[in-house]
Design a protein around this motif. Structure first.
Motif, short mmCIF file in Angstrom:
data_model
loop_
_atom_site.label_atom_id
_atom_site.label_comp_id
_atom_site.label_asym_id
_atom_site.label_seq_id
_atom_site.Cartn_x
_atom_site.Cartn_y
_atom_site.Cartn_z
N GLY A 1 -5.87 16.26 -0.05
CA GLY A 1 -4.89 15.98 0.98
C GLY A 1 -3.48 16.05 0.43
N LYS A 2 -2.52 15.99 1.34
CA LYS A 2 -1.12 16.10 0.95
C LYS A 2 -0.45 14.76 0.71
N GLU A 3 -1.09 13.67 1.14
CA GLU A 3 -0.48 12.35 0.98
C GLU A 3 -0.61 11.87 -0.46
N HIS A 4 0.46 11.23 -0.95
CA HIS A 4 0.44 10.64 -2.29
C HIS A 4 0.98 9.21 -2.23
N LEU A 5 0.53 8.39 -3.14
CA LEU A 5 0.95 7.00 -3.21
C LEU A 5 2.22 6.88 -4.03
N GLY A 6 3.24 6.18 -3.48
CA GLY A 6 4.42 5.85 -4.24
C GLY A 6 4.17 4.61 -5.07
N LEU A 7 5.22 4.12 -5.72
CA LEU A 7 5.07 2.96 -6.61
C LEU A 7 4.57 1.73 -5.87
N LEU A 8 5.19 1.40 -4.73
CA LEU A 8 4.79 0.20 -4.00
C LEU A 8 3.35 0.31 -3.51
N ALA A 9 2.98 1.48 -3.01
CA ALA A 9 1.61 1.67 -2.52
C ALA A 9 0.61 1.57 -3.67
N ALA A 10 0.97 2.11 -4.82
CA ALA A 10 0.07 2.03 -5.98
C ALA A 10 -0.08 0.58 -6.44
N MET A 11 1.03 -0.17 -6.43
CA MET A 11 0.93 -1.60 -6.78
C MET A 11 0.06 -2.35 -5.78
N ALA A 12 0.20 -2.01 -4.49
CA ALA A 12 -0.62 -2.65 -3.47
C ALA A 12 -2.10 -2.34 -3.69
N LEU A 13 -2.39 -1.13 -4.14
CA LEU A 13 -3.78 -0.76 -4.43
C LEU A 13 -4.34 -1.61 -5.56
N VAL A 14 -3.55 -1.74 -6.63
CA VAL A 14 -4.00 -2.52 -7.79
C VAL A 14 -4.21 -3.98 -7.40
N MET A 15 -3.19 -4.58 -6.79
CA MET A 15 -3.29 -6.01 -6.46
C MET A 15 -4.29 -6.25 -5.34
N GLY A 16 -4.38 -5.33 -4.38
CA GLY A 16 -5.33 -5.50 -3.29
C GLY A 16 -6.76 -5.47 -3.76
N ASN A 17 -7.09 -4.61 -4.74
CA ASN A 17 -8.45 -4.56 -5.27
C ASN A 17 -8.76 -5.75 -6.16
N MET A 18 -7.73 -6.32 -6.78
CA MET A 18 -7.95 -7.46 -7.66
C MET A 18 -8.06 -8.77 -6.88
N ILE A 19 -7.25 -8.92 -5.83
CA ILE A 19 -7.28 -10.15 -5.04
C ILE A 19 -8.34 -10.00 -3.97
N GLY A 20 -9.49 -10.59 -4.23
CA GLY A 20 -10.60 -10.48 -3.29
C GLY A 20 -11.36 -11.78 -3.22
N SER A 21 -12.55 -11.80 -3.80
CA SER A 21 -13.41 -12.98 -3.70
C SER A 21 -13.29 -13.91 -4.89
#
Length: 428
Positions: free
Chosen positions: A11-31
């Motif tokens: 695809g053509k979409e890419h993650l910027g810095l904020l989105a990449a940080m959200a990915l890292v923190m979102g996967n870590m903050i869970g259960s």
């Protein structure tokens, strides 16, 4: 969410810095953060030391991954770095055990969600197989969301992301008020002896809550300016999450009486009910359930996508590479959900807390093989060697802390990938 293609299938979409940080923190903050205070309470101040050691060790490993991303941009993922350093066969086994770690993580998150539900619906924990059956239902409901396509899964993930921060902020505010007003009765330093073994045990448990810091590295091909943004997203996201966990989990473990914290199926709700009111605690429980379900959705998406990617790279049978018209890897998703269901069934006779802790240790030790392999790859490739050496020592120390049962089982699961490797060789 765009479904346009650039010809690579990414695809053509890419993650910027904020989105990449959200990915890292979102996967870590869970259960993990929602159930860990109960597991850590009997360890006293050893748990605080464990959080510090774990955060430091994870930051070292995160730095190693960012160094490898800069040195080997064409490798594409942590398993790719291992393949560059040690060959495709080693890369397969590292990818395989990491996939196993995601399967066990998904099962663990489902158990955590059910644990919080049980504080509202006690009948879940009263029935002999209640927690396991409820976790299985949740697994398949989440799979159905992902089967609807990437847009459905991604929209659900975004909707649950902000909610999971609310219980953490509530605990921080309550703890700050207690400390400021002098109402807090902090656990004495000598309540539980501080020993290396206890610190190691707590560090292994806390590592579960920080798994996922490698998320930005795994999707390096989808990150804008990866040689810069992956390093920042990984290090900043890991550091912020580690600090948040240290404050929140320590507040609950240190301010709640040990006997209450250790016995609670939902320590966040117990903390809020004790120091605020029951209505607020019920809301926190709902937020925690939503947080677990959101994390479950994200990791379910990841397990399917990783299986598809491994099949595309010739590390799994090509059958798993099949997708529907919207690009959803339905075969990989259904098989992965079936495997996570087996993990829950195999441990259905354990108590809810016992089931959570066993799967936690199994998932953690399975993931540590990837971290260990990446640290060794960095050493061989002469990438940030001092940190690679420290990361190797930390990974070995954490594997020892997980215990012979979990670490031994994760190694056996790694070896069980041999028939699949031989199968894939027949297809090439």
């Amino acid at each position: 969410m765009s479904t346009a293609s650039d010809g690579t299938g990414l695809g053509k979409e890419h993650l910027g810095l904020l989105a990449a940080m959200a990915l890292v923190m979102g996967n870590m903050i869970g259960s993990g953060v929602f159930l860990l205070p109960a597991s850590l309470a009997p360890l006293g101040w050893n748990a605080v030391a464990g959080w510090i050691v774990t955060t430091a060790g994870v930051l070292v490993l995160a730095y190693v991954l960012t160094g490898l991303t800069k040195a080997e941009p064409g490798a594409g993922s942590p398993a790719g770095f291992v393949s560059v350093a040690f060959g495709q066969m080693t890369g397969f086994f590292v990818s395989w055990i990491y996939l196993v770690s995601i399967w066990t993580a998904v099962a663990t998150i489902a158990v955590a969600a059910v644990s919080y539900m049980s504080s509202v619906l006690p009948a879940l924990s009263a029935a002999p197989f209640g927690p396991a059956l409820a976790a299985i239902v949740l697994l398949w409901l989440t799979a159905l969301i992902n089967l609807r396509g990437l847009r459905s899964a991604g929209g659900f993930q975004i909707a649950t992301l902000a909610i999971k921060i609310v219980p953490l902020l509530v605990v921080i505010v309550i703890a700050a008020r207690l400390l400021f007003n002098g109402e807090a009765q902090v656990m004495p330093l000598d309540a539980v002896p501080i020993t290396p073994g206890s610190i190691n045990a707590s560090a292994t448990l806390t590592l579960w809550a920080l798994l996922g810091f490698e998320s930005a590295s795994i999707v390096a091909a989808r990150v804008r300016n990866p040689q810069v943004n992956i390093a920042r997203a990984t290090l900043w996201g890991t550091g912020l999450t580690g600090l948040l966990y240290l404050i929140v989990c320590s507040a609950i473990a240190m301010l709640l009486p040990m006997s209450i914290a250790a016995a609670s199926p939902a320590p966040f709700a117990t903390f809020v009910a004790r120091y605020w009111n029951g209505s607020a605690a019920a809301m926190v429980t709902l937020f925690a359930v939503v947080s677990c379900v959101g994390a479950l959705n994200g990791w379910t998406l990841l397990e399917a996508e990783l299986s598809r990617d491994m099949a595309v790279r010739g590390l799994l049978p090509r059958w798993f590479a099949s997708t529907d018209g919207e690009g959803t890897p339905r075969r990989a998703l259904v098989v992965s959900t079936g495997i996570t269901t087996l993990f829950v069934i195999m441990n259905g006779l354990r108590s809810m807390r016992g089931l959570f802790e066993y799967l936690l240790l199994l998932s953690t030790s399975a993931t540590l093989w990837l971290y260990l392999a990446c640290a060794l790859a960095a050493w061989k490739l002469r990438v940030c060697r001092p940190f690679a050496a420290l990361g190797t020592l930390y990974a070995l120390w954490a594997l020892w802390g997980a215990g012979i049962g979990a670490s031994g089982m994760s190694f056996i699961l790694m070896a069980l990938g041999l028939p699949i490797w031989l199968w894939t060789r027949r297809e090439t």
